[in-house]
Design a protein around this motif. Structure first.
Motif, PDB file in Angstrom:
ATOM      1  N   SER A 144       0.802  -1.230   0.000  1.00  0.00           N
ATOM      2  CA  SER A 144       0.000   0.000   0.000  1.00  0.00           C
ATOM      3  C   SER A 144       0.834   1.278   0.000  1.00  0.00           C
ATOM      4  O   SER A 144       0.287   2.362  -0.194  1.00  0.00           O
ATOM      5  N   THR A 145       2.133   1.178   0.243  1.00  0.00           N
ATOM      6  CA  THR A 145       3.055   2.321   0.368  1.00  0.00           C
ATOM      7  C   THR A 145       2.794   3.121   1.649  1.00  0.00           C
ATOM      8  O   THR A 145       3.286   4.237   1.787  1.00  0.00           O
ATOM      9  N   THR A 146       2.032   2.545   2.574  1.00  0.00           N
ATOM     10  CA  THR A 146       1.769   3.244   3.846  1.00  0.00           C
ATOM     11  C   THR A 146       2.261   2.450   5.059  1.00  0.00           C
ATOM     12  O   THR A 146       2.246   2.977   6.170  1.00  0.00           O
TER      13      THR A 146
ATOM     14  N   TRP B  26       7.596  -0.632   5.177  1.00  0.00           N
ATOM     15  CA  TRP B  26       7.858  -0.211   3.796  1.00  0.00           C
ATOM     16  C   TRP B  26       8.459   1.191   3.765  1.00  0.00           C
ATOM     17  O   TRP B  26       9.438   1.460   3.088  1.00  0.00           O
ATOM     18  N   LEU B  27       7.879   2.087   4.547  1.00  0.00           N
ATOM     19  CA  LEU B  27       8.358   3.470   4.580  1.00  0.00           C
ATOM     20  C   LEU B  27       9.708   3.596   5.279  1.00  0.00           C
ATOM     21  O   LEU B  27      10.414   4.592   5.102  1.00  0.00           O
ATOM     22  N   ALA B  28      10.067   2.583   6.083  1.00  0.00           N
ATOM     23  CA  ALA B  28      11.339   2.633   6.801  1.00  0.00           C
ATOM     24  C   ALA B  28      12.532   2.514   5.862  1.00  0.00           C
ATOM     25  O   ALA B  28      13.643   2.915   6.214  1.00  0.00           O
TER      26      ALA B  28
ATOM     27  N   ALA C 119      10.900   5.793   1.145  1.00  0.00           N
ATOM     28  CA  ALA C 119      10.461   7.060   1.751  1.00  0.00           C
ATOM     29  C   ALA C 119      10.802   8.250   0.865  1.00  0.00           C
ATOM     30  O   ALA C 119      10.029   9.217   0.778  1.00  0.00           O
ATOM     31  N   GLY C 120      11.953   8.186   0.190  1.00  0.00           N
ATOM     32  CA  GLY C 120      12.361   9.308  -0.639  1.00  0.00           C
ATOM     33  C   GLY C 120      11.609   9.423  -1.950  1.00  0.00           C
ATOM     34  O   GLY C 120      11.623  10.486  -2.581  1.00  0.00           O
ATOM     35  N   MET C 121      10.942   8.327  -2.365  1.00  0.00           N
ATOM     36  CA  MET C 121      10.253   8.332  -3.664  1.00  0.00           C
ATOM     37  C   MET C 121       8.767   8.044  -3.534  1.00  0.00           C
ATOM     38  O   MET C 121       8.093   7.804  -4.521  1.00  0.00           O
ATOM     39  N   VAL C 122       8.248   8.071  -2.314  1.00  0.00           N
ATOM     40  CA  VAL C 122       6.887   7.592  -2.093  1.00  0.00           C
ATOM     41  C   VAL C 122       5.861   8.342  -2.946  1.00  0.00           C
ATOM     42  O   VAL C 122       4.946   7.718  -3.522  1.00  0.00           O
ATOM     43  N   GLU C 123       5.978   9.653  -3.062  1.00  0.00           N
ATOM     44  CA  GLU C 123       5.000  10.410  -3.842  1.00  0.00           C
ATOM     45  C   GLU C 123       5.106  10.072  -5.326  1.00  0.00           C
ATOM     46  O   GLU C 123       4.092   9.948  -6.019  1.00  0.00           O
ATOM     47  N   GLU C 124       6.334   9.942  -5.822  1.00  0.00           N
ATOM     48  CA  GLU C 124       6.523   9.581  -7.229  1.00  0.00           C
ATOM     49  C   GLU C 124       5.979   8.187  -7.524  1.00  0.00           C
ATOM     50  O   GLU C 124       5.382   7.950  -8.587  1.00  0.00           O
ATOM     51  N   ILE C 125       6.161   7.276  -6.561  1.00  0.00           N
ATOM     52  CA  ILE C 125       5.647   5.916  -6.742  1.00  0.00           C
ATOM     53  C   ILE C 125       4.129   5.930  -6.770  1.00  0.00           C
ATOM     54  O   ILE C 125       3.497   5.275  -7.604  1.00  0.00           O
ATOM     55  N   ARG C 126       3.513   6.648  -5.860  1.00  0.00           N
ATOM     56  CA  ARG C 126       2.050   6.698  -5.791  1.00  0.00           C
ATOM     57  C   ARG C 126       1.447   7.336  -7.038  1.00  0.00           C
ATOM     58  O   ARG C 126       0.371   6.947  -7.478  1.00  0.00           O
TER      59      ARG C 126
END
Length: 227
Positions: A168-170, A174-176, A181-188
């Protein structure tokens, strides 16, 4: 009596039962030749119409259910490097790890490569016809693992949506990871592809070992789905 453990088995049993009922009705009519009264017409309606339609429907759906399974994919020798690795309990490839998931492991090929949209199942099966075409025209005479066959055809990018249905990217774990964490917005947003980092030999390593003649996609093509 064999235990029914899946929808596919239930559909097959239903198709066989419907075919048997239709056959009994037709044989009964041909042997007895009863008058065409109301009861006879109703029975013939079932024997010549309702039951055959039931066989066609349940048989086709059972066939569709079978095509979802990894065993179906492995029936094509070109796919053996992929499916053998996915089924290997000792393999640490992404395909094998996902195939050990109890929820969808037996259907891991379809689950990861299907197009998830309103008509996802339909478009996936239409694309599957391309697989059949290429197999007949280009791969049928290739080696046991597709050696000396042409390069595997690529037809569309592998979308992040196939990954984020489960990842889920949340999740905190995963965020650790710093890269996540550095690309989460681009991935979403789909601006960065999961497969850019996790593709290639990480997913299907045996395809690179057994493919031969450049069959396996190169690193530059790793972000696309394989035909």
């Amino acid at each position: 009596m064999q235990e029914i453990n899946s929808l596919e088995q239930l559909l097959k049993l239903t198709a066989v039962a419907a075919a048997a009922i239709a056959a009994v009705i037709i044989v009964w009519y041909l042997v007895k030749r009863p008058p065409l009264g109301r009861l006879t017409k109703v029975l013939l309606l079932f024997g010549l119409g309702v039951m055959p339609i039931g066989v066609a429907l349940t048989g086709n759906v059972a066939g569709f259910e079978y095509t979802l399974k990894r065993e179906f994919c492995s029936s094509c020798h070109v796919m053996l490097p992929y499916t053998e690795d996915a089924a290997d309990p000792k393999s640490n490839s992404l395909a094998a790890i996902h195939s050990r998931n109890a929820t969808f492991g037996g259907e891991s090929c379809y689950t990861c490569h299907a197009d998830y949209a309103m008509f996802g199942a339909m478009t996936t099966k239409v694309n599957g016809l391309k697989h059949l075409y290429y197999y007949i025209t280009e791969y049928a005479s290739s080696g046991p693992y597709g050696e000396k066959g042409p390069r595997i055809h690529l037809y569309k990018p592998f979308k992040n949506g196939s990954c984020v249905r489960c990842h889920s990217t949340t999740a905190p774990n995963w965020l650790a990871r710093e890269d996540h964490a550095g690309m989460v917005e681009e991935i979403r947003k789909g601006e960065a592809s999961c497969i850019d980092c996790h593709g290639g030999a990480q997913v299907h390593p045996r395809s690179f070992n057994h493919g031969g003649n450049g069959r396996a996609p190169t690193a530059s093509a790793a972000g696309e789905k394989k035909e």
